[in-house]
Design a protein around this motif. Sequence first.
Motif, PDB file in Angstrom:
ATOM      1  N   LEU A  73       0.834  -1.203   0.000  1.00  0.00           N
ATOM      2  CA  LEU A  73       0.000   0.000   0.000  1.00  0.00           C
ATOM      3  C   LEU A  73       0.869   1.254   0.000  1.00  0.00           C
ATOM      4  O   LEU A  73       0.534   2.248  -0.653  1.00  0.00           O
ATOM      5  N   GLY A  74       1.989   1.226   0.713  1.00  0.00           N
ATOM      6  CA  GLY A  74       2.924   2.349   0.693  1.00  0.00           C
ATOM      7  C   GLY A  74       3.476   2.598  -0.699  1.00  0.00           C
ATOM      8  O   GLY A  74       3.570   3.745  -1.147  1.00  0.00           O
ATOM      9  N   ILE A  75       3.817   1.522  -1.401  1.00  0.00           N
ATOM     10  CA  ILE A  75       4.313   1.645  -2.779  1.00  0.00           C
ATOM     11  C   ILE A  75       3.221   2.216  -3.680  1.00  0.00           C
ATOM     12  O   ILE A  75       3.471   3.106  -4.502  1.00  0.00           O
ATOM     13  N   MET A  76       2.003   1.722  -3.525  1.00  0.00           N
ATOM     14  CA  MET A  76       0.891   2.194  -4.356  1.00  0.00           C
ATOM     15  C   MET A  76       0.572   3.666  -4.080  1.00  0.00           C
ATOM     16  O   MET A  76       0.395   4.455  -5.013  1.00  0.00           O
ATOM     17  N   THR A  82       3.076  10.585  -6.593  1.00  0.00           N
ATOM     18  CA  THR A  82       4.084  11.089  -7.524  1.00  0.00           C
ATOM     19  C   THR A  82       3.434  11.565  -8.826  1.00  0.00           C
ATOM     20  O   THR A  82       3.976  12.451  -9.490  1.00  0.00           O
ATOM     21  N   MET A  83       2.282  11.022  -9.166  1.00  0.00           N
ATOM     22  CA  MET A  83       1.609  11.411 -10.421  1.00  0.00           C
ATOM     23  C   MET A  83       1.358  12.909 -10.538  1.00  0.00           C
ATOM     24  O   MET A  83       1.687  13.498 -11.567  1.00  0.00           O
ATOM     25  N   PRO A  84       0.767  13.576  -9.526  1.00  0.00           N
ATOM     26  CA  PRO A  84       0.518  15.011  -9.712  1.00  0.00           C
ATOM     27  C   PRO A  84       1.794  15.837  -9.835  1.00  0.00           C
ATOM     28  O   PRO A  84       1.801  16.864 -10.514  1.00  0.00           O
ATOM     29  N   ILE A  85       2.876  15.387  -9.207  1.00  0.00           N
ATOM     30  CA  ILE A  85       4.147  16.105  -9.331  1.00  0.00           C
ATOM     31  C   ILE A  85       4.635  16.016 -10.776  1.00  0.00           C
ATOM     32  O   ILE A  85       5.036  17.019 -11.375  1.00  0.00           O
ATOM     33  N   LEU A  86       4.591  14.820 -11.350  1.00  0.00           N
ATOM     34  CA  LEU A  86       5.018  14.657 -12.740  1.00  0.00           C
ATOM     35  C   LEU A  86       4.106  15.425 -13.691  1.00  0.00           C
ATOM     36  O   LEU A  86       4.565  16.021 -14.662  1.00  0.00           O
ATOM     37  N   TRP A  87       2.810  15.411 -13.397  1.00  0.00           N
ATOM     38  CA  TRP A  87       1.849  16.149 -14.215  1.00  0.00           C
ATOM     39  C   TRP A  87       2.179  17.647 -14.190  1.00  0.00           C
ATOM     40  O   TRP A  87       2.148  18.317 -15.218  1.00  0.00           O
ATOM     41  N   ALA A  88       2.505  18.152 -13.009  1.00  0.00           N
ATOM     42  CA  ALA A  88       2.850  19.574 -12.886  1.00  0.00           C
ATOM     43  C   ALA A  88       4.130  19.893 -13.650  1.00  0.00           C
ATOM     44  O   ALA A  88       4.212  20.933 -14.322  1.00  0.00           O
ATOM     45  N   LEU A 108       7.415  14.186  -0.094  1.00  0.00           N
ATOM     46  CA  LEU A 108       7.933  13.457   1.065  1.00  0.00           C
ATOM     47  C   LEU A 108       7.173  12.159   1.292  1.00  0.00           C
ATOM     48  O   LEU A 108       7.777  11.083   1.421  1.00  0.00           O
ATOM     49  N   VAL A 109       5.854  12.236   1.335  1.00  0.00           N
ATOM     50  CA  VAL A 109       5.043  11.041   1.577  1.00  0.00           C
ATOM     51  C   VAL A 109       5.200  10.048   0.420  1.00  0.00           C
ATOM     52  O   VAL A 109       5.326   8.840   0.638  1.00  0.00           O
ATOM     53  N   GLY A 110       5.214  10.557  -0.818  1.00  0.00           N
ATOM     54  CA  GLY A 110       5.405   9.678  -1.969  1.00  0.00           C
ATOM     55  C   GLY A 110       6.747   8.966  -1.930  1.00  0.00           C
ATOM     56  O   GLY A 110       6.844   7.765  -2.180  1.00  0.00           O
ATOM     57  N   SER A 111       7.785   9.702  -1.592  1.00  0.00           N
ATOM     58  CA  SER A 111       9.124   9.108  -1.516  1.00  0.00           C
ATOM     59  C   SER A 111       9.225   8.075  -0.401  1.00  0.00           C
ATOM     60  O   SER A 111       9.833   7.019  -0.581  1.00  0.00           O
ATOM     61  N   ILE A 114       7.344   4.886  -1.645  1.00  0.00           N
ATOM     62  CA  ILE A 114       8.044   4.133  -2.695  1.00  0.00           C
ATOM     63  C   ILE A 114       9.359   3.559  -2.174  1.00  0.00           C
ATOM     64  O   ILE A 114       9.623   2.360  -2.297  1.00  0.00           O
ATOM     65  N   LEU A 115      10.193   4.404  -1.581  1.00  0.00           N
ATOM     66  CA  LEU A 115      11.509   3.933  -1.144  1.00  0.00           C
ATOM     67  C   LEU A 115      11.424   3.029   0.078  1.00  0.00           C
ATOM     68  O   LEU A 115      12.157   2.047   0.181  1.00  0.00           O
ATOM     69  N   GLY A 116      10.528   3.356   1.012  1.00  0.00           N
ATOM     70  CA  GLY A 116      10.338   2.471   2.159  1.00  0.00           C
ATOM     71  C   GLY A 116       9.851   1.104   1.723  1.00  0.00           C
ATOM     72  O   GLY A 116      10.339   0.071   2.190  1.00  0.00           O
TER      73      GLY A 116
END
Length: 192
Positions: A73-76, A82-88, A108-111, A114-116
């Motif tokens: 769930l953390g990865i998802m 991360t999608m809205p950041i890339l969209w921006a 921060l939360v996205g990273s 994904i990384l955790g």
Amino acid sequence: MITERMIRGLGLGCILAGIIRIGMTPSSIMWGFNSTPELLFGLVACIFMGYVSIVLYTVQSKETGVLGLITVLGIMIGNTLTMPILWAFLHDANFENETSLVYSVTQLVGSIGILGGAVVLPILTWRAKVFPRWVVGLMVLMLLSMALPWGEWFAFFWGLSYVGAGYCIWAGKLNRHSSSSINYQGQREVGF
């Protein structure tokens, strides 16, 4: 309940997500970091990974338990954020709001997700013994690739780990000792 056909479909989705993520590496090499093609590949990969990653838990749910679910769930969630950041970035190459609170918290939360998840999932997968060991090796290789001085190669190894895991799910190459492994005779459904 998730049927065997749905699990195989999600496995195929992992393969596609991995191939799309791999596309970020040549795009970055050819057109540069944060180029439009690289960001498009990243955006589409995040969309796919945000949905299909659940299968990485589903096929080994009994072995990985609640920690496996939280990890996936953390990865998802990380991919989804991360999608809205890339969209921006796609809409404004300068992206002047990088210092905003919303951007900082989202990144921060996205990273962390994904990384955790990328750190915990290989450990859980190794202990679960559902996937072949070489899939865990690809996950570890992805983590090690973060230390490379060429940052664009991280996406290649990240995608490769999804292709490997997706192939094993789609082709039924999971270890059969698992109580939650896929039965390709169509006689059983696999639940969360």
